[in-house]
Design an enzyme around this catalytic site. Structure first.
Site, PDB file in Angstrom:
ATOM      1  N   HIS A  62      -3.013   3.976  -5.702  1.00 40.75           N
ATOM      2  CA  HIS A  62      -2.633   3.485  -4.379  1.00 40.75           C
ATOM      3  C   HIS A  62      -3.846   3.147  -3.508  1.00 40.75           C
ATOM      4  O   HIS A  62      -4.874   3.803  -3.607  1.00 40.75           O
ATOM      5  CB  HIS A  62      -1.841   4.560  -3.624  1.00 40.75           C
ATOM      6  CG  HIS A  62      -0.707   5.127  -4.398  1.00 40.75           C
ATOM      7  ND1 HIS A  62      -0.405   6.461  -4.380  1.00 40.75           N
ATOM      8  CD2 HIS A  62       0.198   4.547  -5.221  1.00 40.75           C
ATOM      9  CE1 HIS A  62       0.653   6.680  -5.141  1.00 40.75           C
ATOM     10  NE2 HIS A  62       1.025   5.543  -5.686  1.00 40.75           N
ATOM     11  N   LYS A  72     -10.327   8.581   2.008  1.00 43.62           N
ATOM     12  CA  LYS A  72      -9.654   9.819   1.609  1.00 43.62           C
ATOM     13  C   LYS A  72     -10.698  10.835   1.174  1.00 43.62           C
ATOM     14  O   LYS A  72     -11.717  10.473   0.586  1.00 43.62           O
ATOM     15  CB  LYS A  72      -8.696   9.577   0.436  1.00 43.62           C
ATOM     16  CG  LYS A  72      -7.521   8.689   0.764  1.00 43.62           C
ATOM     17  CD  LYS A  72      -6.655   8.431  -0.460  1.00 43.62           C
ATOM     18  CE  LYS A  72      -5.520   7.470  -0.110  1.00 43.62           C
ATOM     19  NZ  LYS A  72      -4.762   7.091  -1.314  1.00 43.62           N
ATOM     20  N   TYR A 132      -5.186  16.035   0.727  1.00 42.84           N
ATOM     21  CA  TYR A 132      -5.867  14.789   1.083  1.00 42.84           C
ATOM     22  C   TYR A 132      -6.144  14.799   2.580  1.00 42.84           C
ATOM     23  O   TYR A 132      -5.226  14.986   3.362  1.00 42.84           O
ATOM     24  CB  TYR A 132      -4.960  13.579   0.915  1.00 42.84           C
ATOM     25  CG  TYR A 132      -4.283  13.303  -0.375  1.00 42.84           C
ATOM     26  CD1 TYR A 132      -4.484  12.078  -1.001  1.00 42.84           C
ATOM     27  CD2 TYR A 132      -3.393  14.188  -0.952  1.00 42.84           C
ATOM     28  CE1 TYR A 132      -3.824  11.764  -2.169  1.00 42.84           C
ATOM     29  CE2 TYR A 132      -2.737  13.881  -2.124  1.00 42.84           C
ATOM     30  CZ  TYR A 132      -2.952  12.674  -2.728  1.00 42.84           C
ATOM     31  OH  TYR A 132      -2.292  12.366  -3.881  1.00 42.84           O
ATOM     32  N   ASP A 168       5.227   3.744  -8.974  1.00 47.10           N
ATOM     33  CA  ASP A 168       3.936   3.744  -9.667  1.00 47.10           C
ATOM     34  C   ASP A 168       4.034   3.122 -11.053  1.00 47.10           C
ATOM     35  O   ASP A 168       3.122   2.455 -11.512  1.00 47.10           O
ATOM     36  CB  ASP A 168       3.381   5.163  -9.764  1.00 47.10           C
ATOM     37  CG  ASP A 168       2.888   5.684  -8.430  1.00 47.10           C
ATOM     38  OD1 ASP A 168       2.744   4.892  -7.485  1.00 47.10           O
ATOM     39  OD2 ASP A 168       2.648   6.906  -8.332  1.00 47.10           O
TER      40      ASP A 168
END
Length: 181
Positions: A62, A72, A132, A168
């Site tokens: 992603h 991130k 995250y 995904d």
């Protein structure tokens, strides 16, 4: 913190600099000043947690595009994961190159993911938990993704993918994106 650059410009592996004593140790996991000193964007807009029941679970690949591109900081807090990032910056000399890093609760390592990098990981243990810190708010209209098994990328995942979302599983192949099919 100990910042180690990778062969993808702007991406860093971050290890703890432990201060041990008789109780255990203390370590800083984030410092805006240290991030900025390494040329990294220290903004945190969201913190997310994902939990994976089964070893082999795969999440990703992603990323978000401008104006909502995300940085991130990824850390595995329980179990172990194999974390992969892909440089999606067309102007970059490492465009479409990737690295994989094992993040575990034991090694306490983190991976800093710059803007315009696709990110995903595979759980190497049952019960893998991942935290995250994200530098931009999730913005669905700017979300993009790549197939984990895209032949152009040649990612060597350590395990067979056992669990994955339909989203995904169905991202388009790069070939269709690059030639505009």
């Amino acid at each position: 913190m100990i910042f180690t650059s990778t062969n993808l410009p702007g991406a860093f592996i971050i290890d703890l600099e432990e201060k041990p004593d008789s109780r255990g140790f203390f370590a800083r996991t984030f410092c805006a000043e240290e991030f900025a000193a390494h040329g990294l964007k220290p903004t945190v807009a969201q913190c997310n947690l994902s939990f994976n029941h089964k070893k082999g679970t795969l999440r990703g690949m992603h990323y978000q595009v401008l104006p909502a591109a995300e940085t991130k900081l990824i850390r595995c807090t329980q179990g172990a994961i194999y974390d992969v990032i892909i440089d999606m910056r067309p102007e970059s000399p490492t465009y479409l190159s990737h690295i994989g890093v094992e993040l575990t609760a034991e090694n306490r390592r983190a991976l800093y993911v710059p803007e315009m990098f696709a990110h995903g990981y595979q759980a190497l243990t049952d019960g893998a938990e991942v935290v995250y810190q994200v530098g931009e708010f999730y913005t669905p209209g700017y979300e993009r993704g790549l197939r984990y098994d895209d032949p152009i990328l040649e990612i060597s995942w350590p395990l067979s993918a056992t669990e994955m979302s339909e989203k995904d599983r169905n991202w388009p192949l790069l070939e269709s994106i690059l030639i505009g099919v």
